[in-house]
Design a protein around this motif. Structure first.
Motif, PDB file in Angstrom:
ATOM      1  N   SER B   6       0.850  -1.191   0.000  1.00 34.57           N
ATOM      2  CA  SER B   6       0.000   0.000   0.000  1.00 34.57           C
ATOM      3  C   SER B   6       0.878   1.231   0.000  1.00 34.57           C
ATOM      4  O   SER B   6       1.896   1.267   0.699  1.00 34.57           O
ATOM      5  N   ARG B   8       0.652   5.692  -0.153  1.00 38.75           N
ATOM      6  CA  ARG B   8      -0.132   6.924  -0.277  1.00 38.75           C
ATOM      7  C   ARG B   8       0.738   7.988  -0.930  1.00 38.75           C
ATOM      8  O   ARG B   8       1.865   8.231  -0.493  1.00 38.75           O
ATOM      9  N   ILE B  12      -4.011  10.501  -2.237  1.00 39.05           N
ATOM     10  CA  ILE B  12      -4.522   9.311  -2.928  1.00 39.05           C
ATOM     11  C   ILE B  12      -3.812   8.047  -2.445  1.00 39.05           C
ATOM     12  O   ILE B  12      -2.583   7.959  -2.486  1.00 39.05           O
ATOM     13  N   SER B  37      -0.749   3.692   3.084  1.00 39.67           N
ATOM     14  CA  SER B  37      -2.111   4.182   2.971  1.00 39.67           C
ATOM     15  C   SER B  37      -3.029   3.329   3.823  1.00 39.67           C
ATOM     16  O   SER B  37      -3.010   2.105   3.738  1.00 39.67           O
ATOM     17  N   ILE B  39      -6.272   3.925   3.655  1.00 38.80           N
ATOM     18  CA  ILE B  39      -7.437   3.834   2.772  1.00 38.80           C
ATOM     19  C   ILE B  39      -6.930   3.619   1.348  1.00 38.80           C
ATOM     20  O   ILE B  39      -6.071   4.361   0.884  1.00 38.80           O
ATOM     21  N   HIS B  41      -7.887   4.179  -2.156  1.00 44.27           N
ATOM     22  CA  HIS B  41      -8.850   4.778  -3.077  1.00 44.27           C
ATOM     23  C   HIS B  41      -8.912   3.985  -4.370  1.00 44.27           C
ATOM     24  O   HIS B  41      -9.942   3.918  -5.027  1.00 44.27           O
ATOM     25  N   PHE B  42      -7.770   3.408  -4.733  1.00 47.02           N
ATOM     26  CA  PHE B  42      -7.704   2.663  -5.986  1.00 47.02           C
ATOM     27  C   PHE B  42      -6.909   1.375  -5.787  1.00 47.02           C
ATOM     28  O   PHE B  42      -5.930   1.345  -5.045  1.00 47.02           O
ATOM     29  N   ASP B  65      -8.845  -0.866 -10.890  1.00 44.81           N
ATOM     30  CA  ASP B  65     -10.256  -0.476 -10.906  1.00 44.81           C
ATOM     31  C   ASP B  65     -10.632   0.084 -12.271  1.00 44.81           C
ATOM     32  O   ASP B  65     -11.739  -0.101 -12.750  1.00 44.81           O
ATOM     33  N   GLN B  90      -5.383   4.980 -12.847  1.00 44.80           N
ATOM     34  CA  GLN B  90      -6.448   5.041 -11.832  1.00 44.80           C
ATOM     35  C   GLN B  90      -6.777   6.493 -11.499  1.00 44.80           C
ATOM     36  O   GLN B  90      -7.938   6.886 -11.416  1.00 44.80           O
ATOM     37  N   VAL B  91      -5.724   7.290 -11.310  1.00 48.51           N
ATOM     38  CA  VAL B  91      -5.935   8.697 -10.943  1.00 48.51           C
ATOM     39  C   VAL B  91      -6.604   9.434 -12.101  1.00 48.51           C
ATOM     40  O   VAL B  91      -7.601  10.149 -11.923  1.00 48.51           O
ATOM     41  N   HIS B  95     -10.184   9.742 -10.340  1.00 47.17           N
ATOM     42  CA  HIS B  95     -10.176  10.743  -9.276  1.00 47.17           C
ATOM     43  C   HIS B  95     -11.182  11.845  -9.570  1.00 47.17           C
ATOM     44  O   HIS B  95     -11.238  12.364 -10.681  1.00 47.17           O
ATOM     45  N   ARG B  97     -12.140  14.158  -6.695  1.00 48.21           N
ATOM     46  CA  ARG B  97     -12.156  15.139  -5.606  1.00 48.21           C
ATOM     47  C   ARG B  97     -11.529  16.455  -6.035  1.00 48.21           C
ATOM     48  O   ARG B  97     -11.891  17.511  -5.528  1.00 48.21           O
TER      49      ARG B  97
END
Lengths: 91, 284
Positions: B6, B8, B12, B37, B39, B41-42, B65, B90-91, B95, B97
């Motif tokens: 993982s 971050r 992200i 990370s 979390i 996100h992807f 994803d 992915q981003v 994304h 946000r």
């Protein structure tokens, strides 16, 4: 000039931002962005208020914005572009 | 996936898995200083591209994803590039946000310099070099613009140097940490450089955009002002999620180009580009 009346969406269908003499326009119903030069935003404003023929539109443009040199063929060209991108339609 | 990690990068979080140990080990080494990370996100997946590709001429597929149906697998030796491409994808596609700009970014005194241009314009190299010369490196691929504030947020992934930029960065930044040199990839030779420590330690700090540059490498030194309308059009093209953000994207981008001056710069080499940047920055 054609007697067909033309109409644009009401003003609240657009977000408009002037950027150095040009106008970025976000068309809410389609989610599309357009970059326009004058007199296209003025045409949209007038046609957003009520349906007009091309002749009436030219007169309204002269009256409101004092565009004294607005020629028929120039107006036709701009209108045809606005119709082609779906911002103006015949009613 | 048999192997996973993982990472971050800025706001992200990624979870990256692979059938193979090598790409995950390479990522762990490259991103050793980044926070884990909590979390994801992807998700990014780097499986063997076919069952036999596990053993014979091993190759990794680029999955996650979000996927591109025609993304060609890469040889296992280029697994780090596969991971980079999958993370970017992915981003770029997922994304929402922030308004994403395909740009590099550096910061000084709380103000951000954004550089955007075609591949080969030198925006990655310039950001990498400025990052070791008194600027904070914020990213070489994406800069994230917050719709609510207009601030720039960092995405300081490992810097992806290509071809002659590798030698430029190796000479200019000998103390920085580099990944393995990946030879003859579909993007040419690639070598990743770990961003300076402050870029990672301060990656959650936003900055106020103050100058927008459109660099072109390989021309005589020149500076040209770029009007707000031209900057707007160029940035809609440089954004991977402008259309997806709808009104939010329009408001964020028009606000950015209205308040941030923009210049196109041509430069023959990185030293003159850095001098030019410093001059333009001083004259703001």
């Amino acid at each position: 000039m054609s007697a067909t009346r033309l109409r644009a969406p009401p003003a609240d269908a657009f977000l408009i931002c002037e950027l150095g003499g040009l106008f970025a326009l976000f068309h809410r119903p389609s989610g599309m962005t357009h970059l326009l030069a004058s007199p296209a935003p003025e045409l949209l404003e007038l046609l957003g208020e009520r349906a007009l023929t091309r002749h009436e539109l030219l007169a309204a443009l002269n009256a409101r914005y004092e565009v004294t040199d607005a020629a028929d063929d120039l107006l036709d060209a701009r209108l045809d572009e606005l119709i082609a991108v779906g911002l103006v339609h015949a009613v | 996936m048999r192997h996973a990690t993982s990472i971050r990068v800025g706001p992200i979080g990624f979870r990256i898995g692979s059938d193979f140990a090598a790409p995950i080990a390479a990522l762990r080494a490259l991103y050793a200083d980044y926070p884990k990370s909590t979390i994801a996100h992807f998700s990014v997946r780097l499986p063997a591209s076919a069952p036999w590709r596990w053993l014979i001429r091993p190759a990794v597929a680029i999955e996650g994803d979000y996927m591109l149906p025609d993304a060609a697998p890469l040889p296992l030796a280029q697994g780090l590039l596969a991971a980079e491409m999958a993370m970017n994808l992915q981003v770029a596609l997922g994304h929402r946000r922030h308004l994403l700009l395909h740009a590099s970014c550096v910061e000084r005194d709380g103000r951000a310099l954004l550089m955007t241009g075609e591949s080969g314009s030198g925006k990655s190299t310039l950001a990498a070099l400025l990052g070791t010369r008194g600027w904070r490196f914020m990213g070489d691929e994406f800069v994230l613009i917050a719709p609510e504030s207009g601030d720039a947020y960092a995405f300081p992934r490992a810097i992806s140097l290509k071809n002659q930029a590798i030698n430029v960065a190796e000479r200019a930044c000998p103390t920085e940490r580099f990944g393995p040199r990946l030879i003859a990839t579909p993007k040419g030779d690639i070598r990743h450089m770990v961003p300076p420590a402050d870029a990672i330690a301060r990656m959650d700090e936003p900055a106020r955009p103050a100058l927008l540059l459109f660099p072109t490498f390989g021309e005589q030194r020149d500076v040209r002002p770029v009007g707000a309308a031209e900057a707007f059009v160029r940035l809609t093209q440089a954004s991977t999620n402008y259309t997806a953000l709808g009104e939010r994207g329009f408001r964020t981008l028009t606000d950015l180009v209205e308040r941030v001056p923009a210049r196109a710069i041509d430069y023959p080499d990185s030293d003159s580009a850095i001098a030019l940047v410093e001059t333009l920055w001083r004259d703001l």
